[in-house]
Write an enzyme that holds these catalytic residues in place. Structure first.
Site, short mmCIF file in Angstrom:
data_model
loop_
_atom_site.label_atom_id
_atom_site.label_comp_id
_atom_site.label_asym_id
_atom_site.label_seq_id
_atom_site.Cartn_x
_atom_site.Cartn_y
_atom_site.Cartn_z
N CYS A 1 12.92 -27.05 2.17
CA CYS A 1 11.64 -26.73 2.02
C CYS A 1 10.68 -27.41 0.80
CB CYS A 1 11.37 -25.29 2.03
SG CYS A 1 11.62 -24.36 3.60
N SER B 1 33.64 -39.12 -9.04
CA SER B 1 32.39 -39.12 -9.97
C SER B 1 32.52 -38.26 -11.08
CB SER B 1 31.15 -38.45 -9.39
OG SER B 1 30.23 -38.56 -10.10
N ALA B 2 32.46 -38.67 -12.52
CA ALA B 2 32.62 -37.89 -13.73
C ALA B 2 31.56 -36.74 -13.66
CB ALA B 2 32.37 -38.79 -14.82
N THR C 1 29.16 -54.97 -17.96
CA THR C 1 29.76 -54.63 -19.19
C THR C 1 29.96 -53.12 -19.10
OG1 THR C 1 28.50 -56.11 -20.79
CG2 THR C 1 29.18 -54.25 -21.85
N ASN D 1 29.97 -31.05 0.04
CA ASN D 1 29.27 -30.76 -1.17
C ASN D 1 28.54 -29.26 -1.09
OD1 ASN D 1 28.41 -33.20 0.34
ND2 ASN D 1 26.44 -32.60 -0.65
N GLN E 1 34.03 -33.85 -4.44
CA GLN E 1 34.01 -32.36 -4.59
C GLN E 1 35.44 -31.81 -4.87
OE1 GLN E 1 31.35 -30.55 -5.09
NE2 GLN E 1 29.71 -32.06 -4.72
N ALA F 1 29.82 -42.23 -7.82
CA ALA F 1 30.48 -41.97 -6.52
C ALA F 1 29.50 -42.70 -5.53
CB ALA F 1 30.67 -40.53 -6.21
N THR F 2 28.31 -42.71 -5.88
CA THR F 2 27.39 -43.51 -4.83
C THR F 2 27.87 -44.97 -4.79
OG1 THR F 2 25.60 -41.87 -5.25
CG2 THR F 2 24.90 -44.04 -4.36
C1 LIG Z 1 27.53 -36.00 -5.96
C2 LIG Z 1 28.10 -36.90 -4.62
C3 LIG Z 1 28.22 -37.95 -4.51
C4 LIG Z 1 27.46 -38.90 -5.59
O1 LIG Z 1 28.15 -39.19 -6.59
P1 LIG Z 1 27.22 -39.76 -7.83
O2 LIG Z 1 28.01 -39.89 -9.08
O3 LIG Z 1 26.01 -38.48 -8.50
O4 LIG Z 1 26.58 -40.98 -7.32
C5 LIG Z 1 29.00 -38.53 -3.39
N1 LIG Z 1 29.47 -37.66 -2.56
C6 LIG Z 1 29.59 -36.40 -2.68
C7 LIG Z 1 30.31 -35.49 -1.80
C8 LIG Z 1 28.91 -35.90 -3.86
O5 LIG Z 1 29.05 -34.42 -3.82
#
Ligand SMILES: *Cc1c(COP(=O)(O)O)cnc(C)c1O
Length: 407
Positions: free
Chosen positions: A330, A203-204, A244, A155, A183, A75-76
């Site tokens: 922290c 994101s998987a 790929t 999240n 999420q 997802a990033t």
């Molecule tokens: C975990 C998360 C991401 C990032 O996803 P990745 O697949 O780990 O790069 C982006 N947005 C939210 C809200 C997330 O919780």
């Protein structure tokens, strides 16, 4: 039933891969190892078949078509591709983007990068409950606005944004709407048609699939969204994302989506039941505990609670056989409390003592009861040692006016 320690209650960070997902992936490491882009032989065809089935499974979960699913590394990357891809493609039309302050860093940092390149970004505030105000959104729109990017659910606090309403506003104004759905997808119904979503990040590893694979939904009609690629070479994924394909990972993503689609209704009942048991167990026994974010507009498997009169680090140490996240950074280089809680107006002390409980598919009622007991006993013990708590209870002193750190 015996409980296995440590207990995992951090399912917003990542989830365990479902054994059924692993089973689906395994053949694609050896007997079906082909490159999905190999058009001239059966090895390639078999791999491509696996990818296309997965694409259809992802599409079905969000009510899209398989051609609208672009595979990414997670997802990033999906957030980057959606935001930078629209920004570059529609630069002539405008340079203004609207987002909000509690987005994931994958969205916020991408927007900050674009600001350095001459784009203008509006960061909408959130209300005390963690949701944006739709009038703020309407007021922020200008003739130069090309994209609205708002997450489905947060999240940290699990708060669900009014996505369908935002989608309607975006459509009325002819502005593209990107949603970081990480999420929410697989946990609550997400429907790109009903919700008016043009781009959706997936994101998987947040839905019981493997890490390092995800997808971006890109709408193909009403309206058709075009993107400028950020990775070039080979022209995979209809030119939007070369490279790929990670065939086993993609097959895992598809299987994970399929399981979520079939089991979501049942799983929601189970998880919201466990979550409420945890919340009621803790809050029924401890006073001066506060839920962060809306309880009504919230993911079924999330609760985020602040505990007054304890020290954040001591609390985490006291429950170190339980994997949770805290609103305190922290452990990292900074001492800054969570920017999400700050945006809700949560004070620094309560932000530092907040705990995010993220339940998941493999958690049990026995674990919930164990965690409840551990949290209650730890907070009670820490408060017994706290002169502030004693003062507040016995003398009614308003400790919110005191300097917590020197205490
Ligand atoms: C975990 C998360 C991401 C990032 O996803 P990745 O697949 O780990 O790069 C982006 N947005 C939210 C809200 C997330 O919780």
């Amino acid at each position: 039933m015996a409980i296995k320690l440590p207990i995992y209650f951090d399912n917003h960070a990542t989830t365990q891969v479902d054994p059924r997902v692993i089973d689906a992936m395994l053949p694609y490491f050896n007997e079906k190892f082909g490159n999905a882009a190999s058009r001239n032989h059966a090895f390639g065809w078999v791999a491509e078949e696996g990818v296309e089935e997965a694409r259809a499974q992802v599409a079905q979960l969000i009510n899209a078509t398989p051609k609208e699913i672009v595979i990414t590394s997670g997802a990033t990357e999906s957030d980057n591709l959606a935001i930078k891809g629209v920004a570059a493609m529609y630069r002539e039309k405008g340079n203004h983007i609207i987002t909000q302050v509690t987005e994931h860093k994958a969205v916020l940092d991408t927007c900050k990068r674009l600001e350095k390149e001459g784009y203008e970004v509006t960061y909408l505030p959130v209300e005390k409950d963690g949701r944006i105000n739709l009038d703020d959104l309407r007021r922020a729109i200008t003739p130069k606005t090309i994209l609205i990017t708002i997450m489905y659910a947060n999240n940290e606090i699990g708060v669900i944004q009014p996505i369908a309403e935002i989608g309607k506003i975006a459509k009325e104004k002819g502005i593209f709407f990107h949603v970081d759905g990480v999420q929410a997808i697989g946990k609550i119904p997400v429907d790109v048609q009903k919700d008016g979503i043009d781009l959706l990040s997936i994101s998987a590893h947040k839905l019981y699939g493997p890490k390092g694979v995800g997808a971006l939904y890109v709408r193909r009609k009403n309206p058709r969204v075009q993107l400028t690629a950020i990775i070039d070479g080979g022209g995979h994924e209809r030119g939007m994302r070369s490279g790929t394909l990670n065939v086993p990972g993609i097959v895992g993503l598809g299987k994970a989506c399929d399981l979520c689609r079939q089991e979501m209704a049942e799983e929601t009942v189970k998880l919201s039941g466990l979550r409420d048991r945890l919340k009621n167990g803790i809050m029924g026994k401890l006073d001066e505990t506060y839920i962060n974010g809306s309880i009504e507009h919230r993911l079924p498997h999330n609760i985020n609670i602040s505990f007054a009169y304890v020290e954040g680090e001591s609390l985490l140490m006291g429950i170190n056989d339980i994997a949770v996240s805290s609103g305190s950074a922290c452990t990292s280089a900074t001492l800054e409390p969570s920017y999400v809680l700050k945006a809700l107006g949560v004070g620094e002390d309560l932000a530092h003592t907040s705990i995010r409980f993220g339940l998941g598919r493999f958690n049990t009622v026995e674990e919930v009861d164990y965690v409840t007991g551990r949290v209650v006993e730890t907070v009670e013990r820490l408060r017994e040692l706290s002169p502030l708590y004693e003062m507040a209870k016995e003398e009614g002193i308003d400790v919110s006016k005191m300097n917590w750190k020197t205490a």
